[in-house]
Design an enzyme around this catalytic site. Structure first.
Site, PDB file in Angstrom:
ATOM      1  N   ALA A  34      28.739  -9.027 -18.002  1.00  0.00           N
ATOM      2  CA  ALA A  34      28.209  -9.675 -16.364  1.00  0.00           C
ATOM      3  C   ALA A  34      29.507  -9.529 -16.009  1.00  0.00           C
ATOM      4  CB  ALA A  34      28.733 -10.743 -17.299  1.00  0.00           C
ATOM      5  N   ARG A  46      19.467 -34.654 -30.269  1.00  0.00           N
ATOM      6  CA  ARG A  46      19.665 -35.473 -30.608  1.00  0.00           C
ATOM      7  C   ARG A  46      20.856 -36.600 -31.083  1.00  0.00           C
ATOM      8  NH1 ARG A  46      12.954 -34.565 -31.930  1.00  0.00           N
ATOM      9  NH2 ARG A  46      14.462 -33.613 -33.069  1.00  0.00           N
ATOM     10  N   GLY A 136       9.757 -12.907 -27.088  1.00  0.00           N
ATOM     11  CA  GLY A 136      10.970 -13.738 -27.674  1.00  0.00           C
ATOM     12  C   GLY A 136      12.575 -12.622 -27.147  1.00  0.00           C
ATOM     13  N   GLY A 189      12.244 -19.995 -39.493  1.00  0.00           N
ATOM     14  CA  GLY A 189      12.174 -20.680 -37.899  1.00  0.00           C
ATOM     15  C   GLY A 189      11.838 -19.829 -36.792  1.00  0.00           C
ATOM     16  N   LYS A 207       1.887 -18.029 -22.732  1.00  0.00           N
ATOM     17  CA  LYS A 207       3.336 -16.691 -22.384  1.00  0.00           C
ATOM     18  C   LYS A 207       1.884 -15.884 -21.627  1.00  0.00           C
ATOM     19  CE  LYS A 207       5.595 -16.641 -26.731  1.00  0.00           C
ATOM     20  NZ  LYS A 207       5.638 -16.604 -28.640  1.00  0.00           N
ATOM     21  N   GLY A 304      12.559 -16.475 -33.436  1.00  0.00           N
ATOM     22  CA  GLY A 304      14.048 -16.009 -33.967  1.00  0.00           C
ATOM     23  C   GLY A 304      15.124 -16.275 -33.260  1.00  0.00           C
TER      24      GLY A 304
HETATM   25  P1  NDP Z   1      14.562 -27.042 -32.032  1.00  0.00           P
HETATM   26  O1  NDP Z   1      12.961 -27.660 -32.924  1.00  0.00           O
HETATM   27  O2  NDP Z   1      14.733 -26.289 -33.696  1.00  0.00           O
HETATM   28  O3  NDP Z   1      15.483 -27.316 -31.491  1.00  0.00           O
HETATM   29  C1  NDP Z   1      15.300 -27.828 -30.018  1.00  0.00           C
HETATM   30  C2  NDP Z   1      16.503 -28.612 -30.204  1.00  0.00           C
HETATM   31  O4  NDP Z   1      16.121 -29.839 -29.144  1.00  0.00           O
HETATM   32  C3  NDP Z   1      17.297 -29.200 -30.637  1.00  0.00           C
HETATM   33  O5  NDP Z   1      18.466 -29.282 -31.853  1.00  0.00           O
HETATM   34  C4  NDP Z   1      16.773 -30.799 -30.591  1.00  0.00           C
HETATM   35  O6  NDP Z   1      18.209 -31.665 -31.371  1.00  0.00           O
HETATM   36  C5  NDP Z   1      16.742 -30.645 -29.293  1.00  0.00           C
HETATM   37  N1  NDP Z   1      15.592 -31.931 -28.779  1.00  0.00           N
HETATM   38  C6  NDP Z   1      14.437 -32.220 -29.500  1.00  0.00           C
HETATM   39  N2  NDP Z   1      14.045 -32.916 -28.846  1.00  0.00           N
HETATM   40  C7  NDP Z   1      14.538 -33.913 -27.922  1.00  0.00           C
HETATM   41  C8  NDP Z   1      14.788 -34.745 -26.756  1.00  0.00           C
HETATM   42  N3  NDP Z   1      13.959 -36.237 -26.658  1.00  0.00           N
HETATM   43  N4  NDP Z   1      16.392 -34.954 -26.324  1.00  0.00           N
HETATM   44  C9  NDP Z   1      17.559 -34.080 -26.135  1.00  0.00           C
HETATM   45  N5  NDP Z   1      17.562 -33.302 -26.971  1.00  0.00           N
HETATM   46  C10 NDP Z   1      15.908 -32.694 -28.205  1.00  0.00           C
HETATM   47  O7  NDP Z   1      13.306 -25.561 -31.338  1.00  0.00           O
HETATM   48  P2  NDP Z   1      13.624 -23.581 -31.362  1.00  0.00           P
HETATM   49  O8  NDP Z   1      14.868 -24.041 -31.095  1.00  0.00           O
HETATM   50  O9  NDP Z   1      12.984 -22.992 -32.177  1.00  0.00           O
HETATM   51  O10 NDP Z   1      12.554 -23.868 -29.782  1.00  0.00           O
HETATM   52  C11 NDP Z   1      13.883 -24.391 -28.620  1.00  0.00           C
HETATM   53  C12 NDP Z   1      12.417 -23.975 -27.217  1.00  0.00           C
HETATM   54  O11 NDP Z   1      12.774 -22.158 -27.498  1.00  0.00           O
HETATM   55  C13 NDP Z   1      11.351 -24.515 -27.281  1.00  0.00           C
HETATM   56  O12 NDP Z   1      11.413 -24.191 -25.898  1.00  0.00           O
HETATM   57  C14 NDP Z   1      10.639 -23.182 -28.425  1.00  0.00           C
HETATM   58  O13 NDP Z   1       9.075 -22.950 -27.762  1.00  0.00           O
HETATM   59  C15 NDP Z   1      11.129 -21.738 -27.719  1.00  0.00           C
HETATM   60  N6  NDP Z   1      11.742 -20.488 -27.764  1.00  0.00           N
HETATM   61  C16 NDP Z   1      11.356 -21.067 -29.564  1.00  0.00           C
HETATM   62  C17 NDP Z   1      11.676 -19.918 -30.278  1.00  0.00           C
HETATM   63  C18 NDP Z   1      12.061 -19.676 -31.654  1.00  0.00           C
HETATM   64  O14 NDP Z   1      11.569 -18.676 -32.099  1.00  0.00           O
HETATM   65  N7  NDP Z   1      12.192 -20.700 -32.217  1.00  0.00           N
HETATM   66  C19 NDP Z   1      11.137 -18.369 -29.393  1.00  0.00           C
HETATM   67  C20 NDP Z   1      11.364 -17.871 -27.907  1.00  0.00           C
HETATM   68  C21 NDP Z   1      11.486 -19.941 -27.476  1.00  0.00           C
HETATM   69  P3  NDP Z   1      18.178 -31.917 -33.121  1.00  0.00           P
HETATM   70  O15 NDP Z   1      19.073 -30.650 -33.210  1.00  0.00           O
HETATM   71  O16 NDP Z   1      19.457 -32.951 -32.853  1.00  0.00           O
HETATM   72  O17 NDP Z   1      17.432 -32.961 -33.398  1.00  0.00           O
HETATM   73  N1  HSE Z   2       6.047 -20.120 -31.849  1.00  0.00           N
HETATM   74  C1  HSE Z   2       6.722 -18.853 -30.965  1.00  0.00           C
HETATM   75  C2  HSE Z   2       6.183 -18.169 -31.739  1.00  0.00           C
HETATM   76  C3  HSE Z   2       8.340 -18.729 -30.776  1.00  0.00           C
HETATM   77  O1  HSE Z   2       6.010 -17.805 -33.101  1.00  0.00           O
HETATM   78  O2  HSE Z   2       6.202 -17.012 -31.389  1.00  0.00           O
HETATM   79  C4  HSE Z   2       7.904 -17.414 -29.712  1.00  0.00           C
HETATM   80  O3  HSE Z   2       7.806 -17.792 -28.782  1.00  0.00           O
END
Ligand code: NDP
Ligand code: HSE
Length: 430
Positions: A34, A46, A136, A189, A207, A304
């Site tokens: 970078a 949360r 992803g 996850g 997507k 993931g």
């Molecule tokens: P998780 O549910 O594992 O994590 C969500 C996080 O957001 C948690 O830390 C939670 O807090 C926090 N959160 C939820 N609601 C609030 C709120 N109202 N205010 C503040 N914080 C909040 O989700 P993921 O990590 O799986 O996904 C995150 C994003 O990435 C999403 O948009 C998802 O679509 C995207 N994504 C996910 C992929 C995956 O493989 N999981 C792949 C590609 C994209 P707390 O932990 O305290 O409850």
């Molecule tokens: N829930 C999504 C999936 C996460 O299963 O493809 C990655 O975007």
């Protein structure tokens, strides 16, 4: 080395935790690539007390997620909360309004509000990056924005949801039930907070609409995507598809041309000699067809913590280098709007599955409905009676207009010869 890029991170779940672990593990390499260190300085989620499996005591904790936008020590905000609106959107708007770079994995928000956010980023001359929002860890957005930027792209399609692909390929390979495999995908996850977004095809549609916009230079049009998920795919469909030389995959397809913009997510029968038939588990794969480069295939982990964090941090590296342009590869004002293509005009082969009573005349009625609609049958499998006396009839048609197949199915609606809703799946061509 110049001053670090300082990151405020909203969301500490699967992906947020992955981002912290990746930056910790590859810190030196990232800094060299970078041109400066990338450092998380503030975090928000949360529940402050939750065990994240990583030490977050070294970061400033911020209760109000939206306040990260104006955090004095942060240059850029990473949003990994999720949801098309609510705190994610509030944070995106506030961050871009403050002229700071914004990185997100949130395909729901980008599908619904991407244009508005791109305009906001462009107005401030700042970065809006969303590599992790599609496929992803697969760098397909960067590839379309940059590597394939010289091409006119006529079609982009692929397997865009890791959870669905994990379910379909496990059901096929291991004979396991839908619910059991979905629970495993959640534990790993892969699934969305509300997994109906995965299994009903909505996540793949989010997507697809992002990909279509990048590929064709059109305004994001999520509302125009025809969406059918995998909820009604049964083990027998997977078995019949295999017997016929196909695999069932949830495929998103977008095409742009004289007919307008076509976008659809639907389970398909994919021939075994097509690369998408061999995409298993949570892997995603995207095919883009350019007029000079030809067919490009991008494939890799679609969900993931690690793969998704890889995409998020790649975006941060671009921002640290000062390398970013308009979010959709051209100014938002230059994006075209195309009319919606009529899917009834599409031609192709189709798979149809009926559950029918084991009695005389049933097959004849189905065949007559096909004949009357001008649908020619290429192959037909009838499986013996189940305990309830029903029989499964699986048909593959010759190439035909989709409108004709719809007419045949309409003709059979309410017929005593067909129990429940027939299943229709297009065969993936080309
Ligand atoms: P998780 O549910 O594992 O994590 C969500 C996080 O957001 C948690 O830390 C939670 O807090 C926090 N959160 C939820 N609601 C609030 C709120 N109202 N205010 C503040 N914080 C909040 O989700 P993921 O990590 O799986 O996904 C995150 C994003 O990435 C999403 O948009 C998802 O679509 C995207 N994504 C996910 C992929 C995956 O493989 N999981 C792949 C590609 C994209 P707390 O932990 O305290 O409850
Ligand atoms: N829930 C999504 C999936 C996460 O299963 O493809 C990655 O975007």
């Amino acid at each position: 080395m110049t001053k670090p890029l300082r990151v405020a991170l909203a969301g500490l779940g699967t992906v947020g935790g992955g981002v912290i672990r990746l930056i910790d593990a590859n810190r030196e390499l990232i800094a060299r690539r970078a041109g400066r260190p990338i450092e998380v300085v503030a975090v928000s989620a949360r529940d402050r007390a939750k065990d994240r499996g990583v030490d977050i005591s070294r970061f400033t904790w911020v209760d109000d997620t939206a306040a990260l936008a104006n955090h004095a020590e942060a240059d850029v905000v990473v949003e990994l909360v999720g949801g098309s609106d609510g705190p994610a959107l509030a944070l995106a708007r506030a961050t871009l309004a403050a002229g700071k770079g914004f990185v997100t994995a949130n395909k729901a928000m980008m599908a619904h509000h991407g244009l508005e956010l791109a305009e906001a980023a462009e107005a401030k001359g700042t970065a809006l990056k969303f590599e992790a929002a599609v496929a992803g860890g697969v760098p397909v957005i960067k590839s379309l924005r940059e590597g394939a930027a010289a091409n006119e792209i006529g079609r982009v399609y692929g397997i865009l949801n890791g959870t669905c692909n994990f379910i379909l390929s496990k059901m096929e390979a291991e004979g396991r039930g839908f619910d059991e495999v979905l629970a495993e995908a959640q534990a790993l996850g892969y699934a969305e907070a509300d997994p109906s977004f995965d299994i009903d095809g909505v996540d793949a549609a989010h997507k697809l609409s992002i990909l279509a916009s990048l590929a064709f230079g059109t305004r994001p049009a999520f509302g125009q995507v025809e969406v059918t998920g995998i909820r009604h795919v049964i083990a027998a469909d997977i078995a019949e598809a295999a017997a016929l030389g196909f695999r069932v995959r949830l495929v998103g397809i977008a095409e742009a041309g004289a007919h307008g913009l076509f976008q659809r997510v639907h389970p398909h029968l994919v021939p075994l000699d097509h690369p998408l038939a061999h995409v298993v588990g949570s892997t995603n794969a995207v095919v883009a067809e350019g007029n000079y480069v030809g067919r490009l295939l991008f494939q890799g982990a679609g969900a993931g913590d690690g793969p998704t964090a890889s995409a998020v941090v790649a975006d941060l590296i671009d921002i640290a280098r000062g390398e970013f342009g308009p979010p959709y590869a051209m100014p938002a004002a230059s994006l075209n709007e195309l009319p919606v293509a009529d899917s009834g005009e599409r031609r192709g082969r189709a798979y149809l599955r009926f559950t029918v009573p084991d009695k005389v005349g049933v097959l004849a009625e189905i065949a007559a409905a096909m004949r009357d609609a001008g649908v020619s049958i290429e192959s037909l499998i009838q499986r013996g009676a189940a305990e309830d006396g029903s029989v499964l009839v699986a048909i593959v048609t010759h190439e035909v207009q989709e409108r004709a197949v719809a007419q045949a199915l309409e003709k059979l609606r309410g017929s005593q010869s067909v129990a429940g809703q027939p299943m229709w799946m297009p065969l993936l061509g080309g």
